[in-house]
Write a protein that holds these residues in place. Sequence first.
Motif, PDB file in Angstrom:
ATOM      1  N   VAL A  63      -3.259  18.377   6.670  1.00 32.08           N
ATOM      2  CA  VAL A  63      -4.182  17.250   6.347  1.00 32.08           C
ATOM      3  C   VAL A  63      -4.343  17.199   4.701  1.00 32.08           C
ATOM      4  N   MET A  64      -3.982  15.947   4.190  1.00 31.46           N
ATOM      5  CA  MET A  64      -4.077  15.901   2.870  1.00 31.46           C
ATOM      6  C   MET A  64      -4.153  14.243   2.497  1.00 31.46           C
ATOM      7  N   ARG A  65      -4.340  14.078   1.268  1.00 27.25           N
ATOM      8  CA  ARG A  65      -3.928  12.670   0.755  1.00 27.25           C
ATOM      9  C   ARG A  65      -2.781  12.925  -0.237  1.00 27.25           C
ATOM     10  N   LEU A  66      -1.754  11.726   0.079  1.00 26.35           N
ATOM     11  CA  LEU A  66      -0.689  11.896  -1.080  1.00 26.35           C
ATOM     12  C   LEU A  66      -1.259  10.985  -2.135  1.00 26.35           C
ATOM     13  N   ASP A  67      -0.936   9.625  -2.197  1.00 26.97           N
ATOM     14  CA  ASP A  67      -1.759   8.789  -3.247  1.00 26.97           C
ATOM     15  C   ASP A  67      -2.507   7.866  -2.651  1.00 26.97           C
ATOM     16  N   GLU A  68      -2.990   8.142  -1.548  1.00 27.30           N
ATOM     17  CA  GLU A  68      -3.805   7.094  -0.615  1.00 27.30           C
ATOM     18  C   GLU A  68      -5.212   7.504  -0.634  1.00 27.30           C
ATOM     19  N   GLN A  69      -5.941   6.558  -0.343  1.00 28.31           N
ATOM     20  CA  GLN A  69      -7.554   6.873  -0.329  1.00 28.31           C
ATOM     21  C   GLN A  69      -8.029   7.635   0.829  1.00 28.31           C
ATOM     22  N   ILE A  70      -7.246   7.387   1.888  1.00 24.60           N
ATOM     23  CA  ILE A  70      -7.898   8.066   3.139  1.00 24.60           C
ATOM     24  C   ILE A  70      -6.920   9.354   3.615  1.00 24.60           C
ATOM     25  N   PRO A  71      -7.398  10.322   3.772  1.00 17.72           N
ATOM     26  CA  PRO A  71      -6.722  11.510   4.141  1.00 17.72           C
ATOM     27  C   PRO A  71      -6.184  11.330   5.533  1.00 17.72           C
ATOM     28  N   ARG A  72      -4.718  11.727   5.400  1.00 15.67           N
ATOM     29  CA  ARG A  72      -4.059  11.816   6.751  1.00 15.67           C
ATOM     30  C   ARG A  72      -3.767  13.164   7.232  1.00 15.67           C
ATOM     31  N   LEU A  73      -3.328  13.274   8.575  1.00 19.27           N
ATOM     32  CA  LEU A  73      -2.503  14.401   9.164  1.00 19.27           C
ATOM     33  C   LEU A  73      -1.196  14.009   8.916  1.00 19.27           C
ATOM     34  N   TRP A  74      -0.493  14.979   8.229  1.00 24.85           N
ATOM     35  CA  TRP A  74       0.784  14.750   7.791  1.00 24.85           C
ATOM     36  C   TRP A  74       1.666  15.967   8.458  1.00 24.85           C
ATOM     37  N   MET A  75       2.749  15.330   9.088  1.00 24.31           N
ATOM     38  CA  MET A  75       3.660  16.508   9.697  1.00 24.31           C
ATOM     39  C   MET A  75       5.014  16.321   9.246  1.00 24.31           C
ATOM     40  N   PHE A  76       5.668  17.466   8.897  1.00 21.09           N
ATOM     41  CA  PHE A  76       7.036  17.539   8.302  1.00 21.09           C
ATOM     42  C   PHE A  76       7.890  18.474   9.081  1.00 21.09           C
ATOM     43  N   GLU A  77       9.018  18.153   8.754  1.00 18.92           N
ATOM     44  CA  GLU A  77      10.115  18.938   9.528  1.00 18.92           C
ATOM     45  C   GLU A  77      11.512  18.464   8.508  1.00 18.92           C
TER      46      GLU A  77
ATOM     47  N   SER B  52       0.960  -1.233  -0.077  1.00 19.30           N
ATOM     48  CA  SER B  52      -0.097   0.194   0.068  1.00 19.30           C
ATOM     49  C   SER B  52       0.984   1.305   0.119  1.00 19.30           C
ATOM     50  N   HIS B  53       2.207   1.063   0.316  1.00 21.92           N
ATOM     51  CA  HIS B  53       2.857   2.467   0.595  1.00 21.92           C
ATOM     52  C   HIS B  53       3.857   2.583  -0.478  1.00 21.92           C
ATOM     53  N   VAL B  54       4.362   1.451  -1.507  1.00 21.69           N
ATOM     54  CA  VAL B  54       5.238   1.514  -2.381  1.00 21.69           C
ATOM     55  C   VAL B  54       4.887   2.520  -3.472  1.00 21.69           C
ATOM     56  N   PRO B  55       3.679   2.731  -3.861  1.00 26.11           N
ATOM     57  CA  PRO B  55       3.419   3.921  -4.629  1.00 26.11           C
ATOM     58  C   PRO B  55       3.887   5.418  -4.414  1.00 26.11           C
ATOM     59  N   LEU B  56       4.063   5.334  -3.263  1.00 28.78           N
ATOM     60  CA  LEU B  56       4.757   6.813  -2.612  1.00 28.78           C
ATOM     61  C   LEU B  56       6.029   6.844  -3.031  1.00 28.78           C
ATOM     62  N   LEU B  57       6.831   5.835  -3.357  1.00 29.41           N
ATOM     63  CA  LEU B  57       8.062   6.013  -3.677  1.00 29.41           C
ATOM     64  C   LEU B  57       8.215   6.988  -5.080  1.00 29.41           C
ATOM     65  N   GLY B  58       9.079   7.824  -4.954  1.00 33.06           N
ATOM     66  CA  GLY B  58       9.285   8.831  -6.198  1.00 33.06           C
ATOM     67  C   GLY B  58       8.171   9.982  -6.123  1.00 33.06           C
ATOM     68  N   LEU B  59       7.390   9.883  -5.223  1.00 31.01           N
ATOM     69  CA  LEU B  59       6.586  11.241  -5.274  1.00 31.01           C
ATOM     70  C   LEU B  59       7.299  12.322  -4.851  1.00 31.01           C
TER      71      LEU B  59
END
Length: 698
Positions: A185-199, A153-160
């Motif tokens: 809060v956003m979707r990357l390439d997933e169907q479910i929106p998630r809360l993303w934190m970045f640093e 489910s997470h392999v499609p995120l590679l290269g994003l």
Amino acid sequence: MKTESHPVLLISLILGAVLTLGMMFFAFMYLLGLEKNKFEQYHNHVVEHIEMRMAQIRNELSGLTASLYAANGIESDTLRLNAEHLFAKYNFVSTVVFAPKISQQQRDSFENEMHDAGFIDYQIGNDDGKTWQPSPARAYYFPIRFVEPYDVSHVPLLGLDLLGQPLLAETLHDVITGDEVISLVMRLDEQIPRLWMFEALYAGYVGVSDPYFQQNRTDLVNAVLGMGLDIETLLAPASVPNDTSVSVVVYQPAEGRPFTFNFASVTEPAWWSGFMLEQTTPHILGQDIAVNTTHVVYWFDRNFLFFYLSGALGIGLTILLVFTLRQLVGSEERKHAILEMASDAVINIDHQGKVLDVNPAAEKLFTCRGYKLQGKYVYDLFAFPQWAHEEPSFAAFVHKHPMLLQGVQEVKAGLLAEKDKCTEVSISEVYGVGKQTLFTLFARDVTERKRLQKQSEHTQRLESLGVLAGGIAHDFNNLLTVIMGHAGMAMQKLKHEPKLQQHLQQVVKASENAAALCEQMLAYSGKGAFFVKRLDISQTVKGISQLLSATVNKSVKVEMRLMTDLPKVEGDVGQIQQVIMNLIINASEAISEHKGVVRVQTSKVDLNQMMIEALVEGEAMQAGVFVKLTVEDTGCGMDAVTLQKIFDPFFTTKFTGRGLGMSAVLGIMRGHHGGLHVVSKVGKGTTFEVFFPVAKEH
């Protein structure tokens, strides 16, 4: 002296209702405050729980970044170990990604490096929702190189390319140029929106306070570390009480609509069964996350028992208030009714002697409305001694003469009352207001009682004189009989002695005059001889008219208005003739030598008991039909003093009178169960009215 019961009771009901509603209102506000406080505490607990979790994740992300700084680089195994630690510690951490900074010159070599590492299809690009599109040429990229957990489910995120997401590109710029963890809060390439934190990670370990670092942060950044969180698990409250709902709204600008997570829900109650409390915190830690809690409060909840008890207490106090006021008003009304119906005047007076209020009997006594009496001084109402006016106040006058407070005093009514009104006055000290004392004055009109008392005393005196006169006349008449008998016998024996005969004739004449006097005295006493028969008063007057013409003065004109067909009366003709003669002769003598008129009139009248009580000698009379004989003259008239004495024996205003004429009239009327009425005014004349009861039909 007025009381109004209905307005007082209405006001008490209104006050009771206001009291009840006020108590219920304050009880409701108090209970509502308790409910709101408890509900607010729960809402704050939910918010604090969510904020605590988010703060923990921020700290974890910052800690992971710091460890990567210390390692001066990052490998797949290093990220995996740290990610597995986070997954085990927090069930809401779903994804960890690492995206290095790749320049345009490094793009091809970086993609080849990833191909060599086994990621054959690795390409820097973005998913437009349909197909994978390579990122367009630009200065640098942030493609995802490592992702944990590394599964299907997470392999499609590679290269994003994180910079290829418009919303995320702005967020990354804030991450790189700032010092805080940025959440989105956003979707990357997933169907479910998630809360993303970045640093952001920077080249080497550079202190954030270094001026060079602050000026060249964009150039020094070499990677971005991201962490994806399961929103529903992250935001779920620890517990939800009964009748409470918790919902968390996550705003997603990229999606154009918010995501709502309901952890518990309640149905809005009908107005008669309860109401809802609601509270919202629009932003948590600066994020577009709103927490809304709703709590239902039911009217019949046991927490609201105090509310109903306050209402019951208010109703009980209202009933007690109405009952107490009703008792007080009833007592006041009874007192008021007693004062209103009292025959005695009741006057409330202040310490200065001014009238405060009066009852109807006082209005009647002074023939004046109560409001006109208010404010007048008591000295204007009653003829108190002159020295009473010299006292500084009415209270001083009363206290200086305490006998006024100890009994009844007889006082003449003052200027406002009718003339010669006599009253009995008693004064009571009611109560004091400060240093001032109020008084209640009770006054009883005894004028009529005094008049009746005088009349009774006069009647008793006349009756006593009548008994005395009758006894003397009877005994004297017996003596005269002996004298006249012996004088007659002497005249028979001495008929040849003319000189002695003359002396004996004088003895007989004097005895006859004395006998006539005795007859008048017996008539006054009512013990004269009666020869009763039915007769017509008009005919009786006509029968002595010639004798009257010879008796009255020539200057006096006698006018007769005799009613025909008068009802018969029972009486002694001689005594009734004596009444008529005495009245007409007295009327003629009142005119004296002057010209005048004596009017004699007979009529039939109906007398009620009130009219009879006003007559002289009317005690034995009963209401009914009477024959009235009226003798009116235009003579000199009589004053009040003379008028009171005209029926006294031996009272006369004539020089030669014996004072038995009117006494005989009174005695004859008493013997015939009749009555008299006299009206006289000095200079205007006198009117005598005598009333004979009509004879009963056999």
